[in-house]
Design a protein around this motif. Structure first.
Motif, mmCIF file in Angstrom:
data_model
loop_
_atom_site.group_PDB
_atom_site.id
_atom_site.type_symbol
_atom_site.label_atom_id
_atom_site.label_comp_id
_atom_site.label_asym_id
_atom_site.label_seq_id
_atom_site.Cartn_x
_atom_site.Cartn_y
_atom_site.Cartn_z
ATOM 1 N N GLY A 286 40.425 57.991 23.855
ATOM 2 C CA GLY A 286 39.699 57.388 24.893
ATOM 3 C C GLY A 286 40.210 56.033 24.887
ATOM 4 N N LEU A 287 40.431 55.663 26.187
ATOM 5 C CA LEU A 287 40.947 54.037 26.341
ATOM 6 C C LEU A 287 40.200 53.305 27.504
ATOM 7 C CD1 LEU A 287 44.657 53.059 26.648
ATOM 8 C CD2 LEU A 287 43.193 52.486 28.629
ATOM 9 N N ASP A 288 39.907 52.072 27.563
ATOM 10 C CA ASP A 288 39.182 51.243 28.299
ATOM 11 C C ASP A 288 39.626 49.846 27.948
ATOM 12 O OD1 ASP A 288 37.564 50.708 30.769
ATOM 13 O OD2 ASP A 288 35.814 50.520 29.181
ATOM 14 N N CYS A 289 39.492 49.177 29.044
ATOM 15 C CA CYS A 289 39.834 47.676 29.190
ATOM 16 C C CYS A 289 38.648 46.938 29.848
ATOM 17 C CB CYS A 289 41.017 47.174 29.791
ATOM 18 S SG CYS A 289 42.478 47.591 28.720
ATOM 19 N N GLU A 290 38.366 45.727 29.045
ATOM 20 C CA GLU A 290 37.419 44.705 30.094
ATOM 21 C C GLU A 290 38.561 43.523 30.298
ATOM 22 O OE1 GLU A 290 34.457 45.583 30.445
ATOM 23 O OE2 GLU A 290 34.778 47.543 29.315
ATOM 24 N N PHE A 291 38.021 42.947 31.417
ATOM 25 C CA PHE A 291 39.044 41.935 32.022
ATOM 26 C C PHE A 291 38.094 40.628 31.877
ATOM 27 C CE2 PHE A 291 39.544 46.067 34.383
ATOM 28 C CZ PHE A 291 41.028 46.407 33.645
ATOM 29 N N THR A 292 39.165 39.723 31.964
ATOM 30 C CA THR A 292 38.588 38.197 32.269
ATOM 31 C C THR A 292 38.167 38.207 33.480
ATOM 32 O OG1 THR A 292 40.873 37.395 32.933
ATOM 33 C CG2 THR A 292 40.215 37.171 30.466
ATOM 34 N N ASN A 293 37.207 36.822 33.508
ATOM 35 C CA ASN A 293 36.584 36.513 34.759
ATOM 36 C C ASN A 293 37.593 35.941 35.773
ATOM 37 O OD1 ASN A 293 34.864 35.680 36.897
ATOM 38 N ND2 ASN A 293 33.504 34.657 35.274
ATOM 39 N N THR A 294 37.474 36.617 36.972
ATOM 40 C CA THR A 294 38.385 36.702 38.056
ATOM 41 C C THR A 294 38.024 35.011 38.607
ATOM 42 O OG1 THR A 294 36.823 37.638 39.764
ATOM 43 C CG2 THR A 294 38.730 38.914 39.000
ATOM 44 N N ARG A 295 36.926 34.473 38.506
ATOM 45 C CA ARG A 295 36.655 33.180 39.021
ATOM 46 C C ARG A 295 37.153 32.114 38.046
ATOM 47 N NH1 ARG A 295 30.566 33.991 39.484
ATOM 48 N NH2 ARG A 295 31.018 35.590 37.945
ATOM 49 N N GLU A 296 37.635 32.489 37.107
ATOM 50 C CA GLU A 296 38.412 31.623 36.137
ATOM 51 C C GLU A 296 40.013 31.342 36.244
ATOM 52 O OE1 GLU A 296 37.004 32.190 32.493
ATOM 53 O OE2 GLU A 296 34.989 31.798 32.853
ATOM 54 N N GLY A 297 40.665 32.035 37.447
ATOM 55 C CA GLY A 297 41.863 32.092 37.579
ATOM 56 C C GLY A 297 42.398 33.391 37.427
ATOM 57 N N ASP A 298 43.652 33.528 37.105
ATOM 58 C CA ASP A 298 44.352 34.914 36.948
ATOM 59 C C ASP A 298 43.578 35.897 35.853
ATOM 60 O OD1 ASP A 298 46.405 34.233 38.836
ATOM 61 O OD2 ASP A 298 47.819 33.324 36.774
#
Length: 141
Positions: free
Chosen positions: A56-68
């Protein structure tokens, strides 16, 4: 589950969870060495002799409001072993992880994982056998 507090020091934490009669081990890692160890154990104990190898694979991402926006945490799972690799704060991305995710004999499965695969490419990670379960299995009504 125990609350995961933010710890600026690069460490590994291992949690053992019991849910609905099942036992899970969750390894939260910042260090490449720990990721390499997790992969060795999973290959030996879970993937070694199985005819169909599935992770199983999943990613969590950084906050888009803080830039890229980028991948912040990579999550990999097999039946009772789970890895949460805090990739955006890691000491390095190990070559063993890149090779593991490029192994065409392993199926990496997740829900809507196209964006996950895309967000991992800046780390030099290219997943060759990604399966989007939402495209394979019909949405239950």
């Amino acid at each position: 589950m125990e609350h995961l507090a933010r710890d600026p020091a690069p460490r590994t934490r291992v949690y053992h969870l019991m849910a609905e009669g099942m036992s899970f081990k969750v390894t939260v890692a910042l260090r490449a060495r720990r990721v390499e160890k997790w992969i060795r154990v999973v290959k030996r104990d879970y993937l070694g002799n199985t005819p169909i190898k599935c992770v199983g694979l999943d990613c969590e991402f950084t906050n888009t409001r803080e830039g890229d926006q980028r991948a912040a945490a990579l999550q990999l799972s097999v039946p009772s072993e789970n890895l949460v690799f805090q990739i955006c704060h890691a000491d390095e991305v190990p070559q063993v992880l890149r090779e593991f995710l490029q192994d065409g004999n392993i199926r990496f499965c997740g829900a809507a994982i196209g964006k996950d695969v895309e967000m991992l490419s800046p780390y030099g990670i290219h997943i060759t056998s990604a399966y989007d379960l939402q495209k394979i299995l019909p949405n239950p009504k």
